[in-house]
Design an enzyme around this catalytic site. Structure first.
Site, PDB file in Angstrom:
ATOM      1  N   HIS A  54      -1.917 -24.579  61.274  1.00 35.68           N
ATOM      2  CA  HIS A  54      -2.639 -24.619  60.004  1.00 35.68           C
ATOM      3  C   HIS A  54      -3.010 -26.067  59.700  1.00 35.68           C
ATOM      4  CE1 HIS A  54      -1.350 -20.588  58.032  1.00 35.68           C
ATOM      5  NE2 HIS A  54      -1.402 -20.464  59.353  1.00 35.68           N
ATOM      6  N   GLU A  56      -2.790 -27.816  56.987  1.00 32.10           N
ATOM      7  CA  GLU A  56      -1.780 -28.564  56.236  1.00 32.10           C
ATOM      8  C   GLU A  56      -0.667 -29.080  57.148  1.00 32.10           C
ATOM      9  OE1 GLU A  56      -2.971 -25.023  53.535  1.00 32.10           O
ATOM     10  OE2 GLU A  56      -2.894 -25.481  55.664  1.00 32.10           O
ATOM     11  N   CYS A  84      -0.777 -21.317  52.018  1.00 30.96           N
ATOM     12  CA  CYS A  84       0.026 -20.110  52.191  1.00 30.96           C
ATOM     13  C   CYS A  84       1.504 -20.449  51.969  1.00 30.96           C
ATOM     14  CB  CYS A  84      -0.190 -19.538  53.594  1.00 30.96           C
ATOM     15  SG  CYS A  84       0.511 -20.564  54.915  1.00 30.96           S
ATOM     16  N   CYS A  87       2.899 -23.110  54.510  1.00 26.60           N
ATOM     17  CA  CYS A  87       2.438 -24.481  54.266  1.00 26.60           C
ATOM     18  C   CYS A  87       2.989 -25.034  52.952  1.00 26.60           C
ATOM     19  CB  CYS A  87       0.918 -24.536  54.302  1.00 26.60           C
ATOM     20  SG  CYS A  87       0.272 -24.183  55.957  1.00 26.60           S
TER      21      CYS A  87
END
Length: 159
Positions: A54, A56, A84, A87
């Site tokens: 991801h 992040e 999410c 993260c």
């Protein structure tokens, strides 16, 4: 909101556009410490076949490497989409001070939409959250990406 929030979110949007060009869900992230970019990330799950790739997490990892520490106190993370649960949890564990994000995510957002991980008083760290910065632009990137995916799936295939 700080005067530089929009400018740094633009850098995150640039990362999101790079992700889209790589056929990844267009989410971008930028980690900033004392006015300097110390980490960047964009979604790369498909490209790297990695469920943890991801935006992040990549920005957090790079910031930690560049700062030489796992505690990211003093860091602001700029993300185009509400993070999410994974993260948001990583940001709390990394001790990020601020999160600035663009579009809300009603299906998976864990900062304000479904959960409030970053500000949960039961956890050992809380993050200042600013949302809605460049939200329309960030949301349009996602909408356009998924619209083109659906159109491609419906298009007749040549045999």
């Amino acid at each position: 909101m700080h005067p530089t929030d929009e400018a740094f979110l633009e850098l995150a949007l640039q990362e999101a556009r790079r992700a889209a060009a790589e056929d990844e869900v267009p989410v971008g992230a930028i980690a900033v410490f004392q006015g300097e970019v110390v980490g960047t990330g964009r979604n790369a799950r498909e490209r790297r076949a990695d469920p943890l790739a991801h935006a992040e997490l990549d920005a957090i990892r790079e910031a930690s490497r560049n700062l030489g520490r796992w505690r990211l106190t003093g860091v602001t993370l700029y993300v185009t989409l509400e993070p999410c649960a994974m993260c948001a949890g990583a940001m709390v564990n990394a001790r990020v001070d601020r999160l600035v994000y663009g579009a809300s995510d009603p299906k998976a957002g864990a900062v304000r939409s479904l959960y409030e991980i970053c500000t949960d008083t039961r956890l050992n760290h809380r993050i200042e959250v600013v949302s809605g910065i460049r939200a329309e632009e960030a949301g349009a990137l996602l909408t356009d990406f998924f619209r083109s995916k659906r159109a491609a799936a419906k298009a007749p295939r040549m045999v």
